[in-house]
Design a protein around this motif. Sequence first.
Motif, PDB file in Angstrom:
ATOM      1  N   GLY A 123      10.027  21.113 -40.756  1.00  0.00           N
ATOM      2  CA  GLY A 123      10.330  20.100 -41.551  1.00  0.00           C
ATOM      3  C   GLY A 123       9.662  18.792 -41.257  1.00  0.00           C
ATOM      4  O   GLY A 123      10.051  17.682 -41.860  1.00  0.00           O
ATOM      5  N   VAL A 124       8.552  18.659 -40.361  1.00  0.00           N
ATOM      6  CA  VAL A 124       8.051  17.544 -40.003  1.00  0.00           C
ATOM      7  C   VAL A 124       6.997  17.240 -41.326  1.00  0.00           C
ATOM      8  O   VAL A 124       6.253  18.083 -41.541  1.00  0.00           O
ATOM      9  N   PRO A 125       7.111  16.166 -41.788  1.00  0.00           N
ATOM     10  CA  PRO A 125       6.356  15.632 -42.983  1.00  0.00           C
ATOM     11  C   PRO A 125       4.688  15.542 -42.513  1.00  0.00           C
ATOM     12  O   PRO A 125       4.589  14.837 -41.691  1.00  0.00           O
ATOM     13  N   THR A 126       3.885  16.267 -43.240  1.00  0.00           N
ATOM     14  CA  THR A 126       2.427  16.108 -42.803  1.00  0.00           C
ATOM     15  C   THR A 126       1.391  15.780 -43.826  1.00  0.00           C
ATOM     16  O   THR A 126       0.022  16.247 -43.820  1.00  0.00           O
ATOM     17  N   LYS A 141      10.096  -0.141 -49.835  1.00  0.00           N
ATOM     18  CA  LYS A 141       9.814  -0.099 -48.553  1.00  0.00           C
ATOM     19  C   LYS A 141       9.292   1.055 -47.962  1.00  0.00           C
ATOM     20  O   LYS A 141       9.310   2.250 -48.746  1.00  0.00           O
ATOM     21  N   THR A 142       8.385   1.237 -47.095  1.00  0.00           N
ATOM     22  CA  THR A 142       7.771   2.557 -46.815  1.00  0.00           C
ATOM     23  C   THR A 142       8.509   3.498 -46.460  1.00  0.00           C
ATOM     24  O   THR A 142       9.428   3.299 -45.428  1.00  0.00           O
ATOM     25  N   ASP A 143       8.349   4.709 -46.823  1.00  0.00           N
ATOM     26  CA  ASP A 143       9.114   5.873 -46.408  1.00  0.00           C
ATOM     27  C   ASP A 143       9.001   6.018 -44.872  1.00  0.00           C
ATOM     28  O   ASP A 143       7.887   5.939 -44.351  1.00  0.00           O
ATOM     29  N   GLU A 144      10.275   6.603 -44.288  1.00  0.00           N
ATOM     30  CA  GLU A 144      10.073   6.787 -43.046  1.00  0.00           C
ATOM     31  C   GLU A 144       9.313   8.210 -42.736  1.00  0.00           C
ATOM     32  O   GLU A 144       8.645   8.170 -41.850  1.00  0.00           O
ATOM     33  N   ALA A 145       9.105   9.027 -43.633  1.00  0.00           N
ATOM     34  CA  ALA A 145       8.324  10.219 -43.570  1.00  0.00           C
ATOM     35  C   ALA A 145       6.818   9.696 -43.526  1.00  0.00           C
ATOM     36  O   ALA A 145       6.137  10.484 -42.912  1.00  0.00           O
ATOM     37  N   LEU A 146       6.693   8.685 -44.137  1.00  0.00           N
ATOM     38  CA  LEU A 146       5.153   8.220 -44.273  1.00  0.00           C
ATOM     39  C   LEU A 146       4.841   7.448 -42.905  1.00  0.00           C
ATOM     40  O   LEU A 146       3.915   7.523 -42.360  1.00  0.00           O
ATOM     41  N   LYS A 147       5.842   6.542 -42.390  1.00  0.00           N
ATOM     42  CA  LYS A 147       5.649   5.785 -41.264  1.00  0.00           C
ATOM     43  C   LYS A 147       5.155   6.607 -40.114  1.00  0.00           C
ATOM     44  O   LYS A 147       4.301   6.247 -39.230  1.00  0.00           O
ATOM     45  N   MET A 148       5.947   7.774 -40.047  1.00  0.00           N
ATOM     46  CA  MET A 148       5.661   8.707 -38.655  1.00  0.00           C
ATOM     47  C   MET A 148       4.372   9.339 -38.973  1.00  0.00           C
ATOM     48  O   MET A 148       4.039  10.042 -37.904  1.00  0.00           O
ATOM     49  N   GLN A 149       3.505   9.327 -40.064  1.00  0.00           N
ATOM     50  CA  GLN A 149       2.330   9.996 -40.101  1.00  0.00           C
ATOM     51  C   GLN A 149       1.171   9.143 -39.858  1.00  0.00           C
ATOM     52  O   GLN A 149       0.059   9.573 -39.582  1.00  0.00           O
ATOM     53  N   PHE A 150       1.522   7.837 -39.518  1.00  0.00           N
ATOM     54  CA  PHE A 150       0.160   6.933 -39.196  1.00  0.00           C
ATOM     55  C   PHE A 150      -0.279   7.242 -37.830  1.00  0.00           C
ATOM     56  O   PHE A 150      -1.579   6.979 -37.697  1.00  0.00           O
ATOM     57  N   ASN A 158      18.394  20.026 -38.263  1.00  0.00           N
ATOM     58  CA  ASN A 158      18.707  18.708 -37.095  1.00  0.00           C
ATOM     59  C   ASN A 158      17.841  17.780 -37.053  1.00  0.00           C
ATOM     60  O   ASN A 158      17.599  17.117 -36.130  1.00  0.00           O
ATOM     61  N   SER A 159      16.937  17.767 -38.218  1.00  0.00           N
ATOM     62  CA  SER A 159      15.771  16.591 -38.069  1.00  0.00           C
ATOM     63  C   SER A 159      16.378  15.175 -37.793  1.00  0.00           C
ATOM     64  O   SER A 159      17.645  14.865 -37.998  1.00  0.00           O
ATOM     65  N   LYS A 160      15.611  14.397 -36.956  1.00  0.00           N
ATOM     66  CA  LYS A 160      15.965  12.787 -36.659  1.00  0.00           C
ATOM     67  C   LYS A 160      15.782  12.194 -38.010  1.00  0.00           C
ATOM     68  O   LYS A 160      16.323  11.172 -37.917  1.00  0.00           O
ATOM     69  N   LEU A 161      15.106  12.598 -38.926  1.00  0.00           N
ATOM     70  CA  LEU A 161      15.025  11.748 -40.273  1.00  0.00           C
ATOM     71  C   LEU A 161      16.431  12.252 -41.157  1.00  0.00           C
ATOM     72  O   LEU A 161      16.458  13.120 -41.369  1.00  0.00           O
ATOM     73  N   GLY A 162      17.008  11.014 -41.194  1.00  0.00           N
ATOM     74  CA  GLY A 162      18.445  11.282 -42.031  1.00  0.00           C
ATOM     75  C   GLY A 162      18.171  11.954 -43.277  1.00  0.00           C
ATOM     76  O   GLY A 162      19.056  12.597 -43.627  1.00  0.00           O
ATOM     77  N   PHE A 163      17.254  11.270 -44.123  1.00  0.00           N
ATOM     78  CA  PHE A 163      17.246  11.965 -45.483  1.00  0.00           C
ATOM     79  C   PHE A 163      16.946  13.568 -45.399  1.00  0.00           C
ATOM     80  O   PHE A 163      17.190  14.247 -46.474  1.00  0.00           O
TER      81      PHE A 163
END
Length: 785
Positions: free
Chosen positions: A32-35, A82-91, A679-684
């Motif tokens: 489930g990690v966005p890539t 607002k920048t999606d959390e899933a995008l932020k974590m990919q920078f 159990n992802s740390k990302l709420g959505f």
Amino acid sequence: MTEKRKKLVLLDAHAIIHRAYHGMPDFATRAGVPTGAIYGFSTMVLRIIDDFNPDYIVACYDLPGPTFRHESYSDYKGTRSKTDEALKMQFGPTREACDIFSIPIYDAVGFEADDVLGTICEQLKDEPIDIIIASGDMDTLQLVDKKRVQVFTLKRGNDTVIYDEAAVIERFKFDPISIIDYKALRGDASDNIPGIRGIGDKAATLAISEFGTIEKMYVALEQDEQKLLDIGMTKRMVGLIRDGQENAEFSKILATIRLDVPMEFKIPETDWHSAVDVEAALTFFEKYEFRGLASRLHRTFGTTAPEREIEPEIIEEINNDELQQTAIALCLLDSDLTDAGIEKISEYTGNKSFKESSEQIFTELKTLEKSNLLYEEIEKPLFPIVQVMQKNGVLIDTDFFTKLGKKYHTESSKIEKKIFELSGEEFNVKSPKQLSEVLFVKMKLPTKGVKKSKTGTYSTNIKTLELLRDEHDIIQYVVEYRELQKLLSTYIDIIPIMVGDDGRLHAEFLQNGTATGRFSSRNPNLQNIPTRTELGRKIREGFVAAPGQVLVSFDYSQIELRILAFLSGDKNLIQIFKDGRDIHTAVASQIANVDEKDVDRVMRNKAKAVNFGILYGMGINSLKKAMNSDREEAQMFYNGFFENYPKAAAFLEVTKQSARDQGYTETLFGRRRQFRNINSKLGFIRAMAERMALNAPIQGTSADIIKLAMIHVDNYIRKSKLSAKLILQIHDEMVYEINETEVGDFSKNVVKIMEGVLENSYLKYESEVPLIVHSSIGKHWGELK
């Protein structure tokens, strides 16, 4: 001797990353990690190396925080969500990729990546270096300088285009530097650069093509406004330009890429070709599950794939039936691997040989007793039945579709003209951007509660249109137009083309097409023919029985709610079904504390929305919309359901917790669905997994029951030597074609078989909740209720 010119590629990193993310928002690892952004950036780097073989590659990034433009104009880029959390974590990982590929990174506090790009181009203007800017942002076109500085960008799909000065002029009708002035007049919705309100592409192009800059345009305007009229502008345009001079001048400042960022660019000394860490890149790709990029990396750098890398090279002859059966077995091991092909099978096993991969999958399946039993008792015997169903196909009345298509095309044209009449102009109704401009800019419909798209324009999706339905008559026509166009392009115009020489449509039905075990359909997708509107239902009339035959359908009634009742053991729910009462009326009665005879249609519909909403994990806001009610009433119905059916509520909570603990859920028959990101740390992401986990055992059990019914009915047909042929399986419905003389007894017996399928299954499951099957007979699918 003329010094050979070097080649430098500048990566507009943020533009590439954003485009990749929004193009692949659901791209993720199995955990489930966005890539999507990481994958898109990595493929762009490899593509640039392959296409350009540059001497140097440099990446330019934005930094968090405001820039000088924000300080000048607080609303700069204010339209962007607002920048999606899933995008932020990919920078971060993209910067890691730069390090692996020996790509230096440049950024500057208070400036955007565009400014860094511009400054590098400026500092190298006297060097024998040709620059290619790789970007998805057309703003960078203002930096194009003959062939010294060019812009490489992706168009729609995977096509690319490279802009030198001639290409910019051909597209825009003016020099690259004049793009700044063009934006100063027209504005830029994506960056919230205002421009001059009311001045669009036509007026801006006319002005800049003629005068080059807004300064020269305003000089001409001051001398004689006729100069602007002579190039095709209207009096209104001229007036807007005159009144908007201050906005235009300010917008030009915002639109101009700076060439003076306080930084010093140094040409890389290291030969990046030899500095690339191929092993680190392979590890990076493996970490994010980019298996397809490994072989591409080796091709790009001329290296040899290590033994551990798996590239499916199937050299043996593969039987297609064996391949499909192996794929079905694989889906029982890993529910995410639906409709698996040879590549997924090889990736899962780590084996190039299909025969060995298949043996490994079935060996692993045998270690899971319930899953293996489900394969042996349901999926395996069902396989030949599905093959025959596809071979049978369904007879199509092509004349009906021709007439219906003509009627719907005519109706679509009439509606389109009505839309033009109400809007006061002709435009492409199919274009969300043009429709948005008409509705919200020209017609000024209210935008409260309307979300903006990624491009900065107001959304025109169906949710938005429903929100605006009472604001203007045009909305209803737009909704009707879209429905007609969808039906025409997906079914009415397509189905006659797909009919075989036998006059029948042979769609594909996939046993392992969904993660819950339900069938999916394709070529075409018959599962999605809309039935809620008369326009959609009409399509089913073109699916007909052959002469002397009839169609008969069998449909499980409210099967998912019945499954909830017997899986949860909730006595109140069970009693409703045992008494043969209507579930929605009964729930409305109990929640509202009124007699069932006093439950009206509105109350029943609200209870129905809650019943199915609970099954699919809806929250209060979603229920409110589904009920067409306010939050208070939605909360009352929501609370009322759980108060009246406490064991059902407990079952759903236990299911969710079990998924958290085990990582999967199970159906009555042991079919597993994995939830690696629950159990992802990302709420959505976590919330989405929890919603799916609630419904998976219920929908999956329903799928198992339907499949068992297909097997039992097929056994009955063969033993009785009947003419009946299974031709369609749609969700909870099975449709057969049979000789008119046989249909009476056939219909009665099939209903009996389907209603008794649980106790006659290999589980011998005895439920307190009766399964009820409705049957219907007709000459075409539309007659079947």
